[in-house]
Design an enzyme around this catalytic site. Structure first.
Site, PDB file in Angstrom:
ATOM      1  CB  THR A 131      -0.366  10.679   5.620  1.00 41.41           C
ATOM      2  OG1 THR A 131      -0.402  10.908   7.036  1.00 41.41           O
ATOM      3  CG2 THR A 131       1.073  10.622   5.162  1.00 41.41           C
ATOM      4  CE1 TYR A 142      -9.545   2.888   7.719  1.00 40.53           C
ATOM      5  CE2 TYR A 142     -10.205   5.025   8.570  1.00 40.53           C
ATOM      6  CZ  TYR A 142      -9.214   4.163   8.125  1.00 40.53           C
ATOM      7  OH  TYR A 142      -7.897   4.573   8.102  1.00 40.53           O
ATOM      8  CD  GLN A 160      -6.532 -12.459  28.499  1.00 34.86           C
ATOM      9  OE1 GLN A 160      -7.406 -11.683  28.130  1.00 34.86           O
ATOM     10  NE2 GLN A 160      -6.665 -13.776  28.429  1.00 34.86           N
ATOM     11  CB  THR A 176      -6.749  -0.776  -1.360  1.00 34.14           C
ATOM     12  OG1 THR A 176      -6.027  -1.009  -0.137  1.00 34.14           O
ATOM     13  CG2 THR A 176      -8.228  -0.997  -1.112  1.00 34.14           C
ATOM     14  N   GLY A 206       0.823  -1.204   0.000  1.00 28.66           N
ATOM     15  CA  GLY A 206       0.000   0.000   0.000  1.00 28.66           C
ATOM     16  C   GLY A 206       0.858   1.256   0.000  1.00 28.66           C
ATOM     17  NE  ARG A 213      -6.217   7.502   0.601  1.00 31.15           N
ATOM     18  CZ  ARG A 213      -5.351   6.740   1.243  1.00 31.15           C
ATOM     19  NH1 ARG A 213      -5.172   6.902   2.535  1.00 31.15           N
ATOM     20  NH2 ARG A 213      -4.657   5.807   0.613  1.00 31.15           N
ATOM     21  CE  LYS A 244      -0.593 -15.402  23.763  1.00 28.77           C
ATOM     22  NZ  LYS A 244      -1.119 -16.554  23.040  1.00 28.77           N
ATOM     23  CB  ALA A 281      -1.520   1.735  10.864  1.00 26.83           C
TER      24      ALA A 281
END
Ligand code: NAD
Ligand code: UDP
Length: 318
Positions: free
Chosen positions: A182, A152, A169, A42, A17, A193, A112, A121
């Protein structure tokens, strides 16, 4: 975990991306080995084509909502996979919800399992149509869960909650960046956008489609500034969410005029209906990033736009 750079292995989800590919370049330049994962929903192979043959880069084409199997040690997981343009996530609401929830769960599971640090992000969208201005990290937001942007916004809010749950946890080291608008090279020309939309319209001498009266505000951060802030956050000890963005705020109408000026276009402005739940104002309070990361944006809008326009000129003439 003590931050390491040279020789570290980083996993970047969403590596094909816009932001993921710039992040990958920055990590490779700092001596990381990078494993990029993307399903191209995308993203584009063009964004990572220059890395073909780089021995420090490995690419896996995979949907990260499925189990992620890696048979090597991993130090850092940078979780960037998600449609990010309103046009994309309105077309892909279920994939957006799945990657933000199931995908974040898988990325945290990987962190983990590998005892790695994970950076999520997140987004300024978790503040919704904000009632606090500028937005500070301790503001809880004003999101319409059942509106068109809910897929979203709520997926990202779920992701933040999941990251905190894994930290509480399971003791996974997590970092949360709330990214504000950005822009830069490698954005898709037609991702909808405002930056690619206005630049491509201006380059084609077509009217710039300003939604509503263009009185809503945004503040635009150039990609290299953002990546530097995100890198500093991952390497810091900061466990609270951090806004990264450029606080220079302007209305969308002012921005359209700036694009016409910067491209030298003869385009006019065409007013179109304002999409539902379009946030009316947005500007990051970056005090936390300044204090804890010693970070602030350096690239002025005129300079960032010049570089971005140059990229779009090459793309449109190719
Ligand atoms: P982008 O669409 O260019 O990149 C997202 C990448 O994720 C694409 O390559 C896409 O193919 C990949 N992806 C999506 N779903 C996937 C899945 N299920 N499995 C594997 N890969 C998948 O968007 P971007 O602007 O680079 O945004 C990257 C991240 O940053 C996103 O998480 C986004 O929410 C966040 N963000 C970006 C901005 C911005 O202004 N660019 C602002 C706020 C937050
Ligand atoms: N916008 C616009 N014309 C366009 C695309 C977007 O006026 O062709 C506006 C949009 O309504 C929003 C702002 O520009 O107020 C930024 O939109 P974008 O899709 O870039 O991201 P958002 O900040 O809304 O997530």
């Amino acid at each position: 975990m003590r931050p390491i750079s040279r020789g570290a292995t980083s996993v970047v989800t969403g590596a094909a991306g816009f932001l993921g590919s710039h992040l990958t370049d920055a990590l490779l330049a700092r001596g990381h080995k990078v494993i990029g994962i993307d399903n191209f929903v995308t993203g584009s192979v063009d964004n990572i084509a220059h890395l073909g043959g780089n021995p420090n880069f490995k690419f896996i084409q995979q949907d990260i909502t499925e189990f992620i199997f890696l048979d090597v040690p991993v130090n850092y997981v940078w979780h960037f996979a998600s449609p990010a343009s309103p046009v994309d996530y309105l077309e892909l609401p279920i994939q957006t919800l799945k990657v933000g929830s199931l995908g974040t769960h898988k990325a945290l599971g990987l962190a983990k399992n590998k005892n790695a640090r994970l950076l999520l992000a997140s987004t300024s969208e978790i503040y919704g149509d904000p009632l606090v201005h500028p937005q500070t990290e301790d503001y809880w937001g004003n999101v319409n869960s059942i509106g068109p942007r809910g897929c979203y916004d709520e997926a990202k809010r779920f992701g933040e909650a999941m990251a905190m749950a894994y930290r509480r946890q399971h003791g996974v080291e997590t970092r949360i960046v709330r990214i504000f608008n950005t822009y830069g090279p490698r954005m898709r020309l037609h991702d909808g956008r405002v930056v690619p939309a206005f630049i491509s319209q201006a380059l084609k001498q077509k009217p710039l489609t300003v939604f509503g009266r263009g009185r809503q505000t945004r503040s635009f951060c150039y990609v290299s500034d953002l990546i530097e802030g995100i890198y500093r956050l991952m390497m810091s000890s900061c466990e609270q969410p951090v806004n990264i963005g450029n606080p220079a705020e302007m209305t969308v109408l002012e921005f359209a005029k700036e694009i016409i000026r910067a491209t030298g276009s003869r385009s006019k402005i065409a007013f179109k209906p304002l999409p539902q739940d379009d946030p009316r104002q947005r500007r990051p309070d970056i005090s936390r990033a300044r204090k804890l990361l010693h970070w602030e944006p350096k690239v002025a809008l005129a300079e960032g736009l010049a570089r971005t326009i140059e990229y779009f000129r090459r793309k449109t003439s190719a």
